[in-house]
Design an enzyme around this catalytic site. Sequence first.
Site, PDB file in Angstrom:
ATOM      1  N   TRP A 167      33.487 -47.093 -45.224  1.00 41.53           N
ATOM      2  CA  TRP A 167      34.552 -46.186 -44.784  1.00 41.53           C
ATOM      3  C   TRP A 167      35.550 -46.982 -43.972  1.00 41.53           C
ATOM      4  O   TRP A 167      35.167 -47.747 -43.084  1.00 41.53           O
ATOM      5  CB  TRP A 167      34.013 -45.034 -43.917  1.00 41.53           C
ATOM      6  CG  TRP A 167      35.148 -44.245 -43.331  1.00 41.53           C
ATOM      7  CD1 TRP A 167      35.955 -43.364 -43.996  1.00 41.53           C
ATOM      8  CD2 TRP A 167      35.666 -44.332 -41.992  1.00 41.53           C
ATOM      9  NE1 TRP A 167      36.929 -42.891 -43.150  1.00 41.53           N
ATOM     10  CE2 TRP A 167      36.779 -43.463 -41.922  1.00 41.53           C
ATOM     11  CE3 TRP A 167      35.307 -45.057 -40.855  1.00 41.53           C
ATOM     12  CZ2 TRP A 167      37.531 -43.297 -40.754  1.00 41.53           C
ATOM     13  CZ3 TRP A 167      36.048 -44.903 -39.685  1.00 41.53           C
ATOM     14  CH2 TRP A 167      37.145 -44.021 -39.644  1.00 41.53           C
ATOM     15  N   ASP A 175      33.213 -34.201 -36.734  1.00 41.66           N
ATOM     16  CA  ASP A 175      31.910 -34.773 -36.377  1.00 41.66           C
ATOM     17  C   ASP A 175      31.104 -33.996 -35.348  1.00 41.66           C
ATOM     18  O   ASP A 175      30.431 -34.594 -34.517  1.00 41.66           O
ATOM     19  CB  ASP A 175      32.101 -36.214 -35.890  1.00 41.66           C
ATOM     20  CG  ASP A 175      32.740 -37.086 -36.953  1.00 41.66           C
ATOM     21  OD1 ASP A 175      32.057 -37.351 -37.952  1.00 41.66           O
ATOM     22  OD2 ASP A 175      33.907 -37.474 -36.797  1.00 41.66           O
ATOM     23  N   ASP A 178      26.021 -37.467 -40.014  1.00 42.89           N
ATOM     24  CA  ASP A 178      27.139 -38.176 -39.399  1.00 42.89           C
ATOM     25  C   ASP A 178      27.814 -37.263 -38.378  1.00 42.89           C
ATOM     26  O   ASP A 178      28.698 -36.501 -38.716  1.00 42.89           O
ATOM     27  CB  ASP A 178      28.139 -38.620 -40.479  1.00 42.89           C
ATOM     28  CG  ASP A 178      29.291 -39.412 -39.875  1.00 42.89           C
ATOM     29  OD1 ASP A 178      29.207 -39.790 -38.688  1.00 42.89           O
ATOM     30  OD2 ASP A 178      30.274 -39.669 -40.602  1.00 42.89           O
ATOM     31  N   GLU A 227      33.443 -43.917 -48.939  1.00 42.39           N
ATOM     32  CA  GLU A 227      33.655 -42.617 -48.291  1.00 42.39           C
ATOM     33  C   GLU A 227      35.136 -42.297 -48.074  1.00 42.39           C
ATOM     34  O   GLU A 227      35.873 -43.073 -47.479  1.00 42.39           O
ATOM     35  CB  GLU A 227      32.938 -42.608 -46.931  1.00 42.39           C
ATOM     36  CG  GLU A 227      33.103 -41.308 -46.163  1.00 42.39           C
ATOM     37  CD  GLU A 227      32.379 -41.327 -44.817  1.00 42.39           C
ATOM     38  OE1 GLU A 227      31.916 -42.396 -44.386  1.00 42.39           O
ATOM     39  OE2 GLU A 227      32.279 -40.246 -44.200  1.00 42.39           O
ATOM     40  N   ASP A 278      31.621 -36.561 -47.085  1.00 40.41           N
ATOM     41  CA  ASP A 278      31.317 -36.160 -45.705  1.00 40.41           C
ATOM     42  C   ASP A 278      31.768 -34.714 -45.550  1.00 40.41           C
ATOM     43  O   ASP A 278      32.921 -34.379 -45.847  1.00 40.41           O
ATOM     44  CB  ASP A 278      32.074 -37.103 -44.742  1.00 40.41           C
ATOM     45  CG  ASP A 278      31.777 -36.825 -43.275  1.00 40.41           C
ATOM     46  OD1 ASP A 278      31.863 -35.650 -42.860  1.00 40.41           O
ATOM     47  OD2 ASP A 278      31.487 -37.779 -42.528  1.00 40.41           O
ATOM     48  N   ASP A 292      38.313 -31.883 -35.561  1.00 40.16           N
ATOM     49  CA  ASP A 292      37.204 -32.837 -35.473  1.00 40.16           C
ATOM     50  C   ASP A 292      36.267 -32.702 -36.668  1.00 40.16           C
ATOM     51  O   ASP A 292      35.914 -31.594 -37.062  1.00 40.16           O
ATOM     52  CB  ASP A 292      36.415 -32.604 -34.180  1.00 40.16           C
ATOM     53  CG  ASP A 292      35.229 -33.551 -34.095  1.00 40.16           C
ATOM     54  OD1 ASP A 292      35.451 -34.769 -34.236  1.00 40.16           O
ATOM     55  OD2 ASP A 292      34.092 -33.082 -33.921  1.00 40.16           O
ATOM     56  N   HIS A 316      27.248 -37.183 -46.180  1.00 37.70           N
ATOM     57  CA  HIS A 316      27.258 -37.220 -44.721  1.00 37.70           C
ATOM     58  C   HIS A 316      27.288 -35.784 -44.235  1.00 37.70           C
ATOM     59  O   HIS A 316      28.302 -35.100 -44.369  1.00 37.70           O
ATOM     60  CB  HIS A 316      28.493 -37.965 -44.199  1.00 37.70           C
ATOM     61  CG  HIS A 316      28.307 -39.441 -44.104  1.00 37.70           C
ATOM     62  ND1 HIS A 316      29.233 -40.279 -43.542  1.00 37.70           N
ATOM     63  CD2 HIS A 316      27.263 -40.230 -44.473  1.00 37.70           C
ATOM     64  CE1 HIS A 316      28.785 -41.527 -43.584  1.00 37.70           C
ATOM     65  NE2 HIS A 316      27.594 -41.519 -44.153  1.00 37.70           N
ATOM     66  N   LYS A 329      38.359 -39.611 -46.772  1.00 42.18           N
ATOM     67  CA  LYS A 329      38.657 -38.739 -45.637  1.00 42.18           C
ATOM     68  C   LYS A 329      40.010 -38.096 -45.867  1.00 42.18           C
ATOM     69  O   LYS A 329      40.874 -38.658 -46.540  1.00 42.18           O
ATOM     70  CB  LYS A 329      38.662 -39.572 -44.347  1.00 42.18           C
ATOM     71  CG  LYS A 329      38.612 -38.733 -43.079  1.00 42.18           C
ATOM     72  CD  LYS A 329      38.315 -39.616 -41.865  1.00 42.18           C
ATOM     73  CE  LYS A 329      38.219 -38.781 -40.600  1.00 42.18           C
ATOM     74  NZ  LYS A 329      37.770 -39.553 -39.448  1.00 42.18           N
ATOM     75  N   HIS A 360      35.172 -33.943 -44.027  1.00 43.20           N
ATOM     76  CA  HIS A 360      36.346 -34.693 -44.474  1.00 43.20           C
ATOM     77  C   HIS A 360      37.213 -33.980 -45.488  1.00 43.20           C
ATOM     78  O   HIS A 360      37.905 -34.613 -46.286  1.00 43.20           O
ATOM     79  CB  HIS A 360      35.913 -36.046 -45.034  1.00 43.20           C
ATOM     80  CG  HIS A 360      35.500 -37.018 -43.976  1.00 43.20           C
ATOM     81  ND1 HIS A 360      35.288 -38.348 -44.216  1.00 43.20           N
ATOM     82  CD2 HIS A 360      35.276 -36.850 -42.653  1.00 43.20           C
ATOM     83  CE1 HIS A 360      34.935 -38.965 -43.104  1.00 43.20           C
ATOM     84  NE2 HIS A 360      34.916 -38.058 -42.135  1.00 43.20           N
TER      85      HIS A 360
HETATM   86  C1  RNT Z   1      34.465 -41.454 -40.176  1.00 40.70           C
HETATM   87  C2  RNT Z   1      33.381 -41.452 -41.193  1.00 40.70           C
HETATM   88  C3  RNT Z   1      32.296 -42.464 -40.987  1.00 40.70           C
HETATM   89  C4  RNT Z   1      31.895 -42.628 -39.537  1.00 40.70           C
HETATM   90  C5  RNT Z   1      30.621 -43.405 -39.292  1.00 40.70           C
HETATM   91  C6  RNT Z   1      30.527 -43.878 -37.877  1.00 40.70           C
HETATM   92  O1  RNT Z   1      35.308 -40.401 -40.296  1.00 40.70           O
HETATM   93  O2  RNT Z   1      32.841 -40.183 -41.317  1.00 40.70           O
HETATM   94  O3  RNT Z   1      31.226 -42.169 -41.798  1.00 40.70           O
HETATM   95  O4  RNT Z   1      31.761 -41.387 -38.902  1.00 40.70           O
HETATM   96  O5  RNT Z   1      30.485 -44.414 -40.190  1.00 40.70           O
HETATM   97 ZN    ZN Z   2      31.073 -39.900 -42.530  1.00 34.93          ZN
END
Ligand code: RNT
Ligand code: ZN
Length: 424
Positions: free
Chosen positions: A190, A301, A331, A231, A264, A299, A291, A233, A267
């Site tokens: 990523w 995460d 994640d 990955e 993810d 956000d 993820h 985003k 994302h």
């Molecule tokens: C970032 C990605 C990635 C990170 C990690 C730390 O937006 O999701 O996967 O969160 O690798």
């Molecule tokens: Zn991720």
Amino acid sequence: MNTYQNPESIERAYELAKASYAAFGVNADKAIRAALDIPISVNCWQADDVKGFEGSDGLSGGGILATGNYPGRARNGDELRADAEFAFSLIPGKKRFNLHTFYAETKGKKVSRDELEPEHFSAWMSWSKKKKIPLDFNPSFFSHPLAENATLSSADPEIRKFWIRHAKAARKIAGAMGLNQGNPSVNNIWIPDGSKDMPADRFSPRQRLKDALDEILDIKYDAKTITDAVESKLFGIGSEAYVVGSHEFYMGYSAEKKINLCLDTGHFHPTETIADKVSACLLYVPGLLIHVSRGLRWDSDHVAIFSDELRLLCQEIIRQKFLNRIDIALDFFDASINRIAAWTIGTRSLRKGLLEALLEPTKLLTEAENSGRFHERLALMEEFKTLPFSAVWDKLCLLAETPAGTDWLARVNEYEKSVLLKRK
Ligand code: RNT
Ligand code: ZN
């Protein structure tokens, strides 16, 4: 805090629950065993706020940023491993551990990210072997002076080459981990590259990223040691207008290169769900890395919870028997709460989602669907939501010798007092 339930009452409740599921043709014993057997790759970076061991000032950069300053962050390999071991005693089922390159242990010597070697992960690898916890890996393209503008898509050839060397080093290390543990280490790429405001040229950075990835991934490794993933985003802090590695970019790339695509859950646009993407993507790419996270407004995460989105995703994986093509990872990072609790909540919630999906009388749903009785399909889906799931979950915890219900909380509080608060 009171003990939530004793083993006898868990067993009693389970016997009744088992009969409820059996009435719909589901074997709860089997579902528990299957749920415990699914590896979940736990993200190491929840325990240290994505800081790594390079002595960075704390800003993760690249649009990822842990907010909060709850005490007890892990500051080195020994603390991180101790925290993981403790958390794992609270989390039922098979676990893997997911590292980034900046968790290298270089014995106080500064080693540039493009010169990292497997030996810098020897402590991790011996721990992995001893504890039987396989490792997954990620090159780290953030929290670094050369990552301020762009990495693999940089217009500056020197910067680009640095990050290409870094990504190659990461794959070599992942390959060594795979060899050490006897199963492939999932190596996920990523990058944060993008721009805050509207770019005039959206094409050239993507062209450069593609060429850089080709150079990195054209080095062949035994598939038994490494699984490559990329990955995408949608946006990040500071990359609101444009992200080089967008979904379309990596969807096309992974299909063309026959490598795994990482989705993810944080994302995408808020009304999109990964659950609907899995079956479409798997028609074109060899496999997926997921993820599991929780997007909340800007956000991506927050700590994963037992949400409808997570449950739907688990159902999709289990209903279609996709487990052999999907690696499941977590994640998230929250520095405002006890970090061990964050791990425990997120990982247990995901395991709950998998168990619930394994307990679903799917056959009845597809029968109703295939005969056009959609009212029946909907009625059954509603009914299945309130089957005595928690009794089966408690039994799973008991079998795995991990605390049932909220019993793990008292242990976290104890660990906080005796270990975390002493980290000054
Ligand atoms: C970032 C990605 C990635 C990170 C990690 C730390 O937006 O999701 O996967 O969160 O690798
Ligand atoms: Zn991720």
